[in-house]
Design an enzyme around this catalytic site. Structure first.
Site, PDB file in Angstrom:
ATOM      1  N   GLN A   1      -4.251  -1.102   9.852  1.00 47.67           N
ATOM      2  CA  GLN A   1      -4.133  -2.431   9.236  1.00 47.67           C
ATOM      3  C   GLN A   1      -4.663  -3.491  10.199  1.00 47.67           C
ATOM      4  O   GLN A   1      -4.266  -3.529  11.366  1.00 47.67           O
ATOM      5  CB  GLN A   1      -2.659  -2.703   8.883  1.00 47.67           C
ATOM      6  CG  GLN A   1      -2.434  -4.030   8.205  1.00 47.67           C
ATOM      7  CD  GLN A   1      -3.091  -4.112   6.817  1.00 47.67           C
ATOM      8  OE1 GLN A   1      -3.116  -3.149   6.058  1.00 47.67           O
ATOM      9  NE2 GLN A   1      -3.653  -5.267   6.495  1.00 47.67           N
TER      10      GLN A   1
ATOM     11  N   LYS B   1       0.841  -1.209   0.000  1.00 47.69           N
ATOM     12  CA  LYS B   1       0.000   0.000   0.000  1.00 47.69           C
ATOM     13  C   LYS B   1       0.871   1.252   0.000  1.00 47.69           C
ATOM     14  O   LYS B   1       0.592   2.226  -0.704  1.00 47.69           O
ATOM     15  CB  LYS B   1      -0.920  -0.011   1.234  1.00 47.69           C
ATOM     16  CG  LYS B   1      -2.000  -1.067   1.158  1.00 47.69           C
ATOM     17  CD  LYS B   1      -2.733  -1.256   2.480  1.00 47.69           C
ATOM     18  CE  LYS B   1      -3.714  -2.424   2.370  1.00 47.69           C
ATOM     19  NZ  LYS B   1      -4.418  -2.725   3.628  1.00 47.69           N
TER      20      LYS B   1
ATOM     21  N   ASP C   1     -11.104   2.979   4.763  1.00 51.61           N
ATOM     22  CA  ASP C   1     -11.474   1.563   4.753  1.00 51.61           C
ATOM     23  C   ASP C   1     -12.998   1.394   4.736  1.00 51.61           C
ATOM     24  O   ASP C   1     -13.498   0.273   4.606  1.00 51.61           O
ATOM     25  CB  ASP C   1     -10.936   0.883   6.025  1.00 51.61           C
ATOM     26  CG  ASP C   1      -9.816  -0.083   5.735  1.00 51.61           C
ATOM     27  OD1 ASP C   1      -9.562  -0.351   4.544  1.00 51.61           O
ATOM     28  OD2 ASP C   1      -9.205  -0.570   6.702  1.00 51.61           O
TER      29      ASP C   1
END
Ligand code: NAP
Length: 305
Positions: A98, A54, A121
């Site tokens: 994460q 990412k 997200d």
């Protein structure tokens, strides 16, 4: 029959190319690039690989990416105060924690504490609610990427029966919401579903997000169906790879070089019955990253007004 390959790498490349001009336009207007902050807690090897991917993709696209690395022993309060700082930081547009967070933190996915405007997200309850209502929202990256893959491959979903196996907050549930918003008829299956093969065989489009290598077998798939494989499970056991891919598979070389190889939920033999199939690797994974870049840009644009 050998299924058409749904090339996630190519579609992700096209999306990333399309982001170039708006990222440059944002830079010109704001005097800084869109900025993504990633919080990485602990030393789960897969999480480190995903975060590096990412970070690299974000930097290549021209985003400012900062990774905050915290030890597995960090107190929940320290994670929360970092997120609060990022919420208040005017130069931060997107925040991603994460997952999985180490269990000892007791935070689950921790998204309730995010500023929903920075929730790239798409897991804050406000964004989840907007998505459930079919209204514009920052939606989770993996199912948004699957929507893009199907659209760009010319696979219509309106009126079709879509069966989603898995009901996680990050894949299964938002996948169902996105498909419903596009007028699909949606069935969501999970570990308590009875007669799973009977349901999966009804799917014109089957999305599997379980995390069990080779779980979806030929007999579970309707001939000609579109099969999207979300599963990514690192497998280090040679025997499992031989059983799935055969004794002469290049997968064995990859296993020997790297110590493990990533395997999807869909058994390789499904290619003989499906009409189209997304591979692992090279299917949904690259799209997830492309959609993270897109969500970061959208969050940055909305905040700039
Ligand atoms: P998760 O939170 O563990 O959810 C797995 C789901 O599978 C659960 O809903 C579970 O049901 C269901 N399930 C488990 N066993 C089953 C069975 N025997 N029959 C039917 N359903 C069953 O996982 P996730 O976060 O959604 O991720 C799923 C997979 O996708 C993992 O391999 C993950 O690594 C991968 N993934 C890949 C990407 C990517 O970018 N490529 C992104 C995200 C996730 P219950 O709810 O009843 O427990």
């Amino acid at each position: 029959m050998s299924a058409r390959r749904l090339d996630g790498t190519a579609v992700a490349g096209a999306i990333r190319a399309e982001l170039q001009a708006p990222i440059q336009a944002f830079l010109a207007r704001a005097g800084r690039p869109p900025a993504l902050s990633i919080v990485l807690v602990g030393d789960d090897p897969a999480s480190h690989v995903y975060v590096s991917g990412k970070e690299r993709a974000g930097q290549q696209a021209g985003l400012a990416v900062t990774v905050h690395r915290l030890p597995a022993t960090v107190a929940a309060d320290a994670i929360l105060s970092l997120v609060e700082r990022l919420n208040a930081d005017a130069a931060c547009d997107g925040i991603l924690v994460q997952s999985p967070l180490p269990e000892a933190t007791g935070l689950g996915r921790g998204h309730r504490v995010f500023d929903p405007a920075k929730d790239v997200d798409g897991l804050h309850p406000l964004n989840v609610g907007l998505l459930a209502q079919g209204r514009p929202a920052l939606a989770p990256c993996t199912p948004s990427g699957i929507v893009e893959l199907l659209e760009r491959e010319g696979i219509g979903v309106a009126g079709e029966h879509v069966v989603v196996v898995g009901r996680s907050e990050i894949v299964g549930k938002p996948m169902a919401a996105l498909m419903l918003a596009r007028d699909a008829t949606v069935t969501v299956c999970h570990s308590r579903t009875r007669n799973l093969p009977e349901l999966t065989r009804q799917a014109r489009i089957l999305v599997s997000a379980v995390g069990r290598p080779g779980f979806i077998t030929e007999s579970m798939v309707r001939p000609g169906a579109v099969v999207v494989d979300v599963g990514t499970t690192p497998v280090a056991d040679r025997q499992t790879i031989v059983e799935l891919f055969g004794a002469d598979s290049p997968r064995l070389a990859s296993l020997e070089t790297r110590g493990s190889t990533v395997v999807g939920d869909v058994h390789p033999a499904v290619k003989h019955v499906a009409g189209a199939l997304s591979p692992v690797p090279g299917g949904v994974g690259p799209l997830t990253i492309a959609m993270l870049l897109r969500n970061t840009l959208s969050a940055a644009q909305s905040r700039l007004g």
